[in-house]
Design a protein around this motif. Structure first.
Motif, PDB file in Angstrom:
ATOM      1  N   UNK A 271      -4.820  22.759  36.682  1.00  0.00           N
ATOM      2  CA  UNK A 271      -3.909  21.993  37.533  1.00  0.00           C
ATOM      3  C   UNK A 271      -3.423  20.736  36.829  1.00  0.00           C
ATOM      4  N   UNK A 272      -4.323  20.042  36.147  1.00  0.00           N
ATOM      5  CA  UNK A 272      -3.937  18.806  35.478  1.00  0.00           C
ATOM      6  C   UNK A 272      -2.893  19.035  34.402  1.00  0.00           C
ATOM      7  N   UNK A 273      -3.112  20.025  33.549  1.00  0.00           N
ATOM      8  CA  UNK A 273      -2.173  20.282  32.459  1.00  0.00           C
ATOM      9  C   UNK A 273      -0.803  20.699  32.994  1.00  0.00           C
ATOM     10  N   UNK A 274      -0.793  21.639  33.920  1.00  0.00           N
ATOM     11  CA  UNK A 274       0.476  22.189  34.418  1.00  0.00           C
ATOM     12  C   UNK A 274       1.268  21.155  35.204  1.00  0.00           C
ATOM     13  N   UNK A 275       0.618  20.471  36.145  1.00  0.00           N
ATOM     14  CA  UNK A 275       1.359  19.581  37.032  1.00  0.00           C
ATOM     15  C   UNK A 275       1.697  18.247  36.371  1.00  0.00           C
ATOM     16  N   UNK A 276       0.893  17.808  35.399  1.00  0.00           N
ATOM     17  CA  UNK A 276       1.279  16.610  34.656  1.00  0.00           C
ATOM     18  C   UNK A 276       2.554  16.873  33.864  1.00  0.00           C
ATOM     19  N   UNK A 277       2.649  18.065  33.265  1.00  0.00           N
ATOM     20  CA  UNK A 277       3.877  18.430  32.556  1.00  0.00           C
ATOM     21  C   UNK A 277       5.032  18.594  33.537  1.00  0.00           C
ATOM     22  N   UNK A 278       4.782  19.272  34.655  1.00  0.00           N
ATOM     23  CA  UNK A 278       5.838  19.539  35.627  1.00  0.00           C
ATOM     24  C   UNK A 278       6.423  18.265  36.210  1.00  0.00           C
ATOM     25  N   UNK A 279       5.598  17.236  36.380  1.00  0.00           N
ATOM     26  CA  UNK A 279       6.081  15.995  36.980  1.00  0.00           C
ATOM     27  C   UNK A 279       7.199  15.368  36.158  1.00  0.00           C
ATOM     28  N   UNK A 280       7.181  15.572  34.834  1.00  0.00           N
ATOM     29  CA  UNK A 280       8.153  14.905  33.969  1.00  0.00           C
ATOM     30  C   UNK A 280       9.339  15.789  33.599  1.00  0.00           C
ATOM     31  N   UNK A 281       9.298  17.068  33.954  1.00  0.00           N
ATOM     32  CA  UNK A 281      10.400  17.955  33.563  1.00  0.00           C
ATOM     33  C   UNK A 281      11.708  17.601  34.274  1.00  0.00           C
TER      34      UNK A 281
ATOM     35  N   UNK B 167      -2.100  13.257  34.745  1.00  0.00           N
ATOM     36  CA  UNK B 167      -0.808  12.664  35.083  1.00  0.00           C
ATOM     37  C   UNK B 167      -0.815  11.173  34.774  1.00  0.00           C
ATOM     38  N   UNK B 168      -1.959  10.518  35.047  1.00  0.00           N
ATOM     39  CA  UNK B 168      -2.075   9.113  34.674  1.00  0.00           C
ATOM     40  C   UNK B 168      -1.966   8.908  33.172  1.00  0.00           C
ATOM     41  N   UNK B 169      -2.618   9.785  32.398  1.00  0.00           N
ATOM     42  CA  UNK B 169      -2.513   9.709  30.942  1.00  0.00           C
ATOM     43  C   UNK B 169      -1.072   9.928  30.497  1.00  0.00           C
ATOM     44  N   UNK B 170      -0.394  10.880  31.133  1.00  0.00           N
ATOM     45  CA  UNK B 170       1.016  11.115  30.802  1.00  0.00           C
ATOM     46  C   UNK B 170       1.855   9.879  31.111  1.00  0.00           C
TER      47      UNK B 170
ATOM     48  N   UNK C 129       4.117  28.140  27.988  1.00  0.00           N
ATOM     49  CA  UNK C 129       5.199  27.643  28.836  1.00  0.00           C
ATOM     50  C   UNK C 129       5.458  26.160  28.617  1.00  0.00           C
ATOM     51  N   UNK C 130       4.397  25.361  28.584  1.00  0.00           N
ATOM     52  CA  UNK C 130       4.578  23.915  28.409  1.00  0.00           C
ATOM     53  C   UNK C 130       5.189  23.618  27.045  1.00  0.00           C
TER      54      UNK C 130
ATOM     55  N   UNK D 217      10.633  19.818  47.000  1.00  0.00           N
ATOM     56  CA  UNK D 217      11.675  18.855  47.353  1.00  0.00           C
ATOM     57  C   UNK D 217      11.414  17.501  46.711  1.00  0.00           C
ATOM     58  N   UNK D 218      10.162  17.062  46.708  1.00  0.00           N
ATOM     59  CA  UNK D 218       9.820  15.767  46.128  1.00  0.00           C
ATOM     60  C   UNK D 218      10.050  15.769  44.623  1.00  0.00           C
ATOM     61  N   UNK D 219       9.676  16.858  43.942  1.00  0.00           N
ATOM     62  CA  UNK D 219       9.904  16.931  42.499  1.00  0.00           C
ATOM     63  C   UNK D 219      11.380  16.758  42.161  1.00  0.00           C
ATOM     64  N   UNK D 220      12.248  17.299  43.014  1.00  0.00           N
ATOM     65  CA  UNK D 220      13.686  17.192  42.767  1.00  0.00           C
ATOM     66  C   UNK D 220      14.196  15.779  43.036  1.00  0.00           C
TER      67      UNK D 220
END
Length: 479
Positions: A290-300, A423-426, A356-357, A49-52
């Motif tokens: 976790x870092x790679x996947x969720x940092x990418x997911x945060x910006x999708x 995520x901070x780097x992103x 996927x990313x 829900x938060x991602x949306x």
């Protein structure tokens, strides 16, 4: 934290009433399994829900420049809570830290939902991180204490399966609420759902603690608690310095590194940062994945709303496929006979995540249909399900009962640290490449801005996933 032989892990005595062939939903474990899965269900619904809702919240609070902070702030405070929870669980069992964490998590949701500005919103997310850190370690300790080794892969698969329903309805509900009632109600409604796990799991957990009484451990390790605080403060200072990108920002950046590096070295198992064979690499790979996947997911979702003009609901649905297939990947690693292929599944999981990313980045080309991002994220979900669950099983296998809490905390700390740093780097990349102007252009009806910021973020995270695949062979110890 010591490495144990695989035969020394199972702390659960087999009682005369236990069915040796029963599963996680057998009579002995049914109530406990349903209880802890209900906690994961609430956390999963909140995350989807938060991602949306996050792109809309950041724009309305005029804080798109702090967009990454809304995610990394959660994991920054989690760094501290993980260590506290691990020691708390080892000292008095998982019951108190679990219920305390659920309560704190709810308070953070309320603060975020009523925030008048972006910094207060970030503070609410940070409070959520404190609660989440307490909860996740306690759940891992419950699994290690209450379930025999043969059932643990199935329990972790159940954790992943609990993301399926929220992945389907979370973006739909959150998107509809965001568009018709406002994003704040996405945060303010979730605390009501916390009452469900409190009612379901309380009796089952108390019975489990009676059956497996806690041997009171030593007092809290003040040194480890201090190191955890140093890690959280250091990570926060590094993120702040990255946002400034000027000479003044060098001071908090240097101070953050001076705090973070020794704290991480003291909190993680020896040789973790050097990918030492066995448990150190297992712990490291959790953070890399976790870092790679969720940092990418945060910006999708932000990419889909600004680059492809999707509504919040449709942008959030892009991530739905990942939640569904994550359960599939976790189910695959829990199948009979999968243990012998554990390393192969970890490596394959990282490869699928990298694919996927990279595939999600193709949506930045106008000729590529928007649904391609959802298809790509479905591939990543399979990879993450296999890799994350397999890493969790290996951690339990390589831990003694006495170290289960500390090593569970280390695993989750690696997860949180990977999220904070990547995520901070992103976020730094996003701000440096002009991402902060995207919302203004989008709201003004002009061009949504250059896609370069999103491309750099996604391709960088794909490279991190490839690194994880290269390191995966080191989870095996030499004979």
């Amino acid at each position: 934290m010591t490495t144990a032989s695989p035969t020394s892990v199972d702390p659960v005595p087999i009682s005369p009433d236990d069915d040796p062939g029963g599963g996680v939903l057998g009579g002995r474990y049914r109530a406990l399994t349903l209880g802890i899965v209900s906690v994961v269900l609430v956390i999963a619904f909140e995350a989807t829900a938060v991602n949306t809702a996050m792109p809309t919240a950041a724009r309305e609070l005029h804080g798109l420049g702090l967009y990454a902070f809304a995610f990394s702030g959660y994991f920054t405070t989690t760094l501290f809570a993980l260590v506290v929870s691990g020691q708390w669980c080892d000292r008095s069992g998982p019951l108190r830290p679990l219920f305390t964490g659920i309560a704190v998590f709810g308070v953070g949701l309320v603060v975020a939902g009523t925030a008048p500005g972006m910094w207060v919103f970030v503070a609410g997310r940070a409070i959520q991180g404190l609660g989440g850190g307490l909860v996740i370690v306690a759940l891992y300790v419950v699994v290690g204490r209450a379930y025999p080794e043969r059932l643990r892969p199935a329990v972790f698969a159940a954790f992943s399966s609990a993301w399926v329903l929220p992945s389907i309805i979370g973006p739909l509900v959150s998107g509809a609420v965001t568009q018709h009632l406002g994003w704040r109600w996405v945060f303010l409604a979730v605390p009501v759902l916390i009452l469900l796990p409190l009612a379901v799991m309380g009796p089952a957990l108390r019975r489990s603690e009676r059956e497996h009484p806690v041997v009171r451990g030593a007092a809290f390790d003040r040194r480890r608690t201090l190191l955890a605080a140093m890690a959280a403060v250091g990570a926060g200072l590094l993120q702040y310095a990255g946002q400034r990108r000027d000479l003044i920002g060098l001071l908090p950046g240097i101070a953050g590194a001076a705090l973070l590096v020794p704290a991480v070295l003291g909190l993680l198992p020896a040789r973790t940062l050097r990918a030492g064979r066995g448990l150190p690499t297992v712990i490291l790979l959790r953070g890399v994945a976790a870092g790679a996947f969720f940092a990418a997911e945060a910006f999708i979702p932000l990419m889909m709303t600004t680059q492809r003009e999707l509504s919040p609901t449709l942008a959030g649905l892009t991530l739905t496929s990942g939640g569904l297939t994550w359960a599939l990947g976790s189910w695959l690693q829990g199948r009979p006979g999968a243990e012998r292929y554990r390393t192969v599944m970890i490596r394959g999981g990282f490869v699928l995540t990298a694919v996927a990313i990279s595939g999600a980045a193709l949506v930045l080309f106008p000729a590529v249909p928007a649904w391609a991002a959802s298809a790509a994220w479905g591939v990543g979900g399979v990879g993450m399900g296999m890799a994350i669950a397999s890493v969790s099983v290996l951690m339990m296998k390589l831990s003694t009962p006495e170290d289960a809490g500390a090593n569970s905390a280390a695993l989750q700390m690696s997860d949180a640290l990977g999220n904070v740093l990547l995520t901070g780097l992103a976020g730094v990349m996003f701000a440096a490449l002009g991402g902060g102007s995207l919302a203004a252009a989008h709201e003004g009806g002009g061009a949504a801005g250059s896609p370069g910021a999103f491309a750099v973020i996604l391709l960088s995270m794909a490279g991190v996933a490839v690194l994880g695949a290269l390191l995966s062979g080191r989870v095996r110890t030499r004979a």
